[in-house]
Design a protein around this motif. Structure first.
Motif, PDB file in Angstrom:
ATOM      1  N   GLU A 120       0.813  -1.209   0.000  1.00  0.00           N
ATOM      2  CA  GLU A 120       0.000   0.000   0.000  1.00  0.00           C
ATOM      3  C   GLU A 120       0.850   1.264   0.000  1.00  0.00           C
ATOM      4  OE1 GLU A 120      -3.198   0.509  -0.380  1.00  0.00           O
ATOM      5  OE2 GLU A 120      -3.443  -1.633  -0.735  1.00  0.00           O
ATOM      6  N   ALA A 121       2.001   1.233   0.647  1.00  0.00           N
ATOM      7  CA  ALA A 121       2.884   2.393   0.684  1.00  0.00           C
ATOM      8  C   ALA A 121       4.058   2.241  -0.282  1.00  0.00           C
ATOM      9  CB  ALA A 121       3.400   2.631   2.097  1.00  0.00           C
ATOM     10  N   GLY A 122       3.955   1.296  -1.202  1.00  0.00           N
ATOM     11  CA  GLY A 122       5.039   1.056  -2.136  1.00  0.00           C
ATOM     12  C   GLY A 122       5.147   2.132  -3.197  1.00  0.00           C
ATOM     13  N   MET A 123       6.284   2.153  -3.886  1.00  0.00           N
ATOM     14  CA  MET A 123       6.512   3.137  -4.942  1.00  0.00           C
ATOM     15  C   MET A 123       7.123   2.476  -6.173  1.00  0.00           C
ATOM     16  SD  MET A 123       7.759   6.685  -3.154  1.00  0.00           S
ATOM     17  CE  MET A 123       9.391   6.103  -2.706  1.00  0.00           C
ATOM     18  N   VAL A 124       6.890   3.114  -7.306  1.00  0.00           N
ATOM     19  CA  VAL A 124       7.486   2.700  -8.566  1.00  0.00           C
ATOM     20  C   VAL A 124       8.540   3.723  -8.956  1.00  0.00           C
ATOM     21  CG1 VAL A 124       7.092   2.213 -11.005  1.00  0.00           C
ATOM     22  CG2 VAL A 124       5.358   1.601  -9.322  1.00  0.00           C
ATOM     23  N   GLY A 125       9.723   3.261  -9.323  1.00  0.00           N
ATOM     24  CA  GLY A 125      10.777   4.153  -9.806  1.00  0.00           C
ATOM     25  C   GLY A 125      10.983   3.920 -11.290  1.00  0.00           C
ATOM     26  N   VAL A 126      10.915   4.994 -12.074  1.00  0.00           N
ATOM     27  CA  VAL A 126      11.059   4.895 -13.526  1.00  0.00           C
ATOM     28  C   VAL A 126      12.275   5.683 -13.987  1.00  0.00           C
ATOM     29  CG1 VAL A 126      10.015   5.408 -15.777  1.00  0.00           C
ATOM     30  CG2 VAL A 126       8.579   4.638 -13.878  1.00  0.00           C
ATOM     31  N   VAL A 127      13.152   5.032 -14.722  1.00  0.00           N
ATOM     32  CA  VAL A 127      14.226   5.710 -15.449  1.00  0.00           C
ATOM     33  C   VAL A 127      13.969   5.456 -16.920  1.00  0.00           C
ATOM     34  CG1 VAL A 127      16.699   5.808 -15.918  1.00  0.00           C
ATOM     35  CG2 VAL A 127      15.896   5.444 -13.586  1.00  0.00           C
ATOM     36  N   GLN A 128      13.868   6.525 -17.693  1.00  0.00           N
ATOM     37  CA  GLN A 128      13.504   6.360 -19.093  1.00  0.00           C
ATOM     38  C   GLN A 128      14.102   7.481 -19.931  1.00  0.00           C
ATOM     39  OE1 GLN A 128      11.680   3.827 -20.673  1.00  0.00           O
ATOM     40  NE2 GLN A 128      12.524   4.922 -22.419  1.00  0.00           N
ATOM     41  N   HIS A 129      14.658   7.158 -21.070  1.00  0.00           N
ATOM     42  CA  HIS A 129      15.116   8.193 -21.993  1.00  0.00           C
ATOM     43  C   HIS A 129      13.909   9.041 -22.398  1.00  0.00           C
ATOM     44  CE1 HIS A 129      18.869   6.243 -21.918  1.00  0.00           C
ATOM     45  NE2 HIS A 129      18.676   5.365 -22.884  1.00  0.00           N
ATOM     46  N   ARG A 130      14.083  10.372 -22.348  1.00  0.00           N
ATOM     47  CA  ARG A 130      12.949  11.275 -22.504  1.00  0.00           C
ATOM     48  C   ARG A 130      12.959  11.964 -23.859  1.00  0.00           C
ATOM     49  NH1 ARG A 130      12.001  15.620 -17.868  1.00  0.00           N
ATOM     50  NH2 ARG A 130      14.069  16.294 -18.568  1.00  0.00           N
ATOM     51  N   LEU A 131      11.818  11.912 -24.512  1.00  0.00           N
ATOM     52  CA  LEU A 131      11.606  12.563 -25.801  1.00  0.00           C
ATOM     53  C   LEU A 131      11.010  13.943 -25.560  1.00  0.00           C
ATOM     54  CD1 LEU A 131      11.800  11.707 -28.852  1.00  0.00           C
ATOM     55  CD2 LEU A 131       9.354  11.222 -28.728  1.00  0.00           C
ATOM     56  N   PRO A 132      11.444  14.982 -26.275  1.00  0.00           N
ATOM     57  CA  PRO A 132      10.852  16.311 -26.095  1.00  0.00           C
ATOM     58  C   PRO A 132       9.347  16.288 -26.354  1.00  0.00           C
ATOM     59  CG  PRO A 132      12.871  16.458 -27.389  1.00  0.00           C
ATOM     60  CD  PRO A 132      12.550  14.996 -27.254  1.00  0.00           C
ATOM     61  N   GLU A 133       8.618  17.081 -25.602  1.00  0.00           N
ATOM     62  CA  GLU A 133       7.163  17.130 -25.777  1.00  0.00           C
ATOM     63  C   GLU A 133       6.775  17.622 -27.158  1.00  0.00           C
ATOM     64  OE1 GLU A 133       4.807  16.033 -23.680  1.00  0.00           O
ATOM     65  OE2 GLU A 133       6.380  15.315 -22.356  1.00  0.00           O
ATOM     66  N   SER A 134       7.653  18.383 -27.802  1.00  0.00           N
ATOM     67  CA  SER A 134       7.361  18.931 -29.128  1.00  0.00           C
ATOM     68  C   SER A 134       7.606  17.934 -30.258  1.00  0.00           C
ATOM     69  CB  SER A 134       8.220  20.171 -29.376  1.00  0.00           C
ATOM     70  OG  SER A 134       9.610  19.845 -29.297  1.00  0.00           O
ATOM     71  N   ALA A 135       8.161  16.779 -29.940  1.00  0.00           N
ATOM     72  CA  ALA A 135       8.464  15.774 -30.963  1.00  0.00           C
ATOM     73  C   ALA A 135       7.178  15.243 -31.586  1.00  0.00           C
ATOM     74  CB  ALA A 135       9.267  14.635 -30.361  1.00  0.00           C
ATOM     75  N   PRO A 136       7.213  14.892 -32.877  1.00  0.00           N
ATOM     76  CA  PRO A 136       6.015  14.348 -33.524  1.00  0.00           C
ATOM     77  C   PRO A 136       5.606  13.013 -32.919  1.00  0.00           C
ATOM     78  CG  PRO A 136       7.946  14.094 -34.932  1.00  0.00           C
ATOM     79  CD  PRO A 136       8.359  14.972 -33.788  1.00  0.00           C
ATOM     80  N   ALA A 137       4.350  12.675 -33.100  1.00  0.00           N
ATOM     81  CA  ALA A 137       3.827  11.443 -32.527  1.00  0.00           C
ATOM     82  C   ALA A 137       4.526  10.209 -33.095  1.00  0.00           C
ATOM     83  CB  ALA A 137       2.325  11.355 -32.767  1.00  0.00           C
ATOM     84  N   GLU A 138       4.920  10.291 -34.365  1.00  0.00           N
ATOM     85  CA  GLU A 138       5.610   9.155 -34.987  1.00  0.00           C
ATOM     86  C   GLU A 138       6.927   8.877 -34.270  1.00  0.00           C
ATOM     87  OE1 GLU A 138       7.437   7.778 -39.335  1.00  0.00           O
ATOM     88  OE2 GLU A 138       6.574   9.767 -39.070  1.00  0.00           O
ATOM     89  N   GLY A 139       7.081   7.652 -33.816  1.00  0.00           N
ATOM     90  CA  GLY A 139       8.295   7.266 -33.113  1.00  0.00           C
ATOM     91  C   GLY A 139       8.273   7.556 -31.628  1.00  0.00           C
ATOM     92  N   SER A 140       7.176   8.106 -31.119  1.00  0.00           N
ATOM     93  CA  SER A 140       7.104   8.419 -29.692  1.00  0.00           C
ATOM     94  C   SER A 140       6.468   7.293 -28.883  1.00  0.00           C
ATOM     95  CB  SER A 140       6.303   9.713 -29.478  1.00  0.00           C
ATOM     96  OG  SER A 140       4.944   9.539 -29.846  1.00  0.00           O
ATOM     97  N   ASP A 141       6.227   6.168 -29.548  1.00  0.00           N
ATOM     98  CA  ASP A 141       5.594   5.030 -28.875  1.00  0.00           C
ATOM     99  C   ASP A 141       6.597   4.164 -28.121  1.00  0.00           C
ATOM    100  OD1 ASP A 141       6.919   3.997 -31.061  1.00  0.00           O
ATOM    101  OD2 ASP A 141       5.280   2.661 -31.672  1.00  0.00           O
ATOM    102  N   GLY A 142       7.873   4.506 -28.199  1.00  0.00           N
ATOM    103  CA  GLY A 142       8.912   3.725 -27.543  1.00  0.00           C
ATOM    104  C   GLY A 142       9.740   2.886 -28.499  1.00  0.00           C
ATOM    105  N   SER A 143       9.358   2.841 -29.750  1.00  0.00           N
ATOM    106  CA  SER A 143      10.067   2.008 -30.723  1.00  0.00           C
ATOM    107  C   SER A 143      11.490   2.495 -30.975  1.00  0.00           C
ATOM    108  CB  SER A 143       9.290   1.961 -32.039  1.00  0.00           C
ATOM    109  OG  SER A 143       9.076   3.266 -32.553  1.00  0.00           O
ATOM    110  N   ARG A 144      11.764   3.749 -30.630  1.00  0.00           N
ATOM    111  CA  ARG A 144      13.116   4.290 -30.780  1.00  0.00           C
ATOM    112  C   ARG A 144      13.820   4.443 -29.435  1.00  0.00           C
ATOM    113  NH1 ARG A 144      11.613   9.006 -35.284  1.00  0.00           N
ATOM    114  NH2 ARG A 144      10.917   7.565 -36.928  1.00  0.00           N
TER     115      ARG A 144
END
Length: 223
Positions: free
Chosen positions: A186-210
């Motif tokens: 109940e008090a657990g947490m998730v830690g995420v480390v992820q390469h970040r794409l700029p918010e202005s980037a086009p939708a194509e390729g923003s699904d994680g495939s790159r």
């Protein structure tokens, strides 16, 4: 409601260190020792990955039950196993079996190796430390009963983009997130480390495939 903490790390930059510099608490000396006691070869990527800052930010402490997604050859596993100590439990969680053939580069030999990873996880941990830490490997579709509702921290370190990549065709992200929520205390947490794409980037390729995801999409996943 379970708490969720997320950190996004940008490849080649020191976001994790920047985040940690704003925290008052000093890193646990046992964590520093676990990181610094590795060989020079094992520490070669520390300047980019910032293991002390990252695990401190995720508030990982000795004695916890931690689930590490996609441990691979054990870069973080080695640190965690020695830092968490003999009273802790470390789980290695791999992708579901049906996901491995979805990678375009997958060969039969490579797929077979990935399918064996869960059964080899405990042995890998034992090779990193003799402190008696409990270890077990499984996939997001084979979470054992003893892990349900018992995990203090789930670490998704550079593992989220591929789950998202195949969500539309195979529901891999939904299944994994259901498993993550099921494992957490109940008090657990998730830690995420992820390469970040700029918010202005086009939708194509923003699904994680790159290999990249937008921060807004990661936040939406957890909401």
């Amino acid at each position: 409601m379970r708490r969720v903490a997320s950190c996004l790390a940008i490849a080649g930059l020191t976001l994790a260190g920047t985040i940690h510099s704003s925290l008052a608490a000093e890193p646990n000396p046992a964590l520093v020792q676990a990181v610094e006691s590795r060989s020079a070869e094992q520490r070669a990527r520390d300047g980019a990955r910032h293991p002390v800052e990252t695990l401190s930010f995720f508030q990982v402490e000795p004695g916890m039950t931690v689930a590490e997604a996609l441990p691979g050859e054990g870069w973080y596993t080695r640190v965690l196993a020695n830092y968490l100590g003999g009273d802790a439990t470390l789980y290695g969680v791999t992708y579901v079996d049906r996901m491995w053939p979805m990678f375009s580069f997958a060969t039969e030999e490579w797929i077979a190796d990935q399918l064996k990873a869960s059964s080899k996880f405990a042995g890998m941990v034992n090779g990193f430390t003799d402190n008696g830490i409990k270890a077990e490997g499984f996939s997001f579709s084979t979470i054992p009963e003893q892990a349900v509702g018992k995990v203090d921290r789930v670490l998704l370190i550079r593992a989220l983009h591929n789950l998202n990549r195949f969500e539309a065709t195979a529901g891999t992200l939904s299944q994994a997130m259901s498993g993550v929520r099921g494992m957490l205390k109940e008090a657990g947490m998730v830690g995420v480390v992820q390469h970040r794409l700029p918010e202005s980037a086009p939708a194509e390729g923003s699904d994680g495939s790159r290999g990249y995801l937008k921060q807004s999409d990661v936040i939406a996943i957890f909401k």
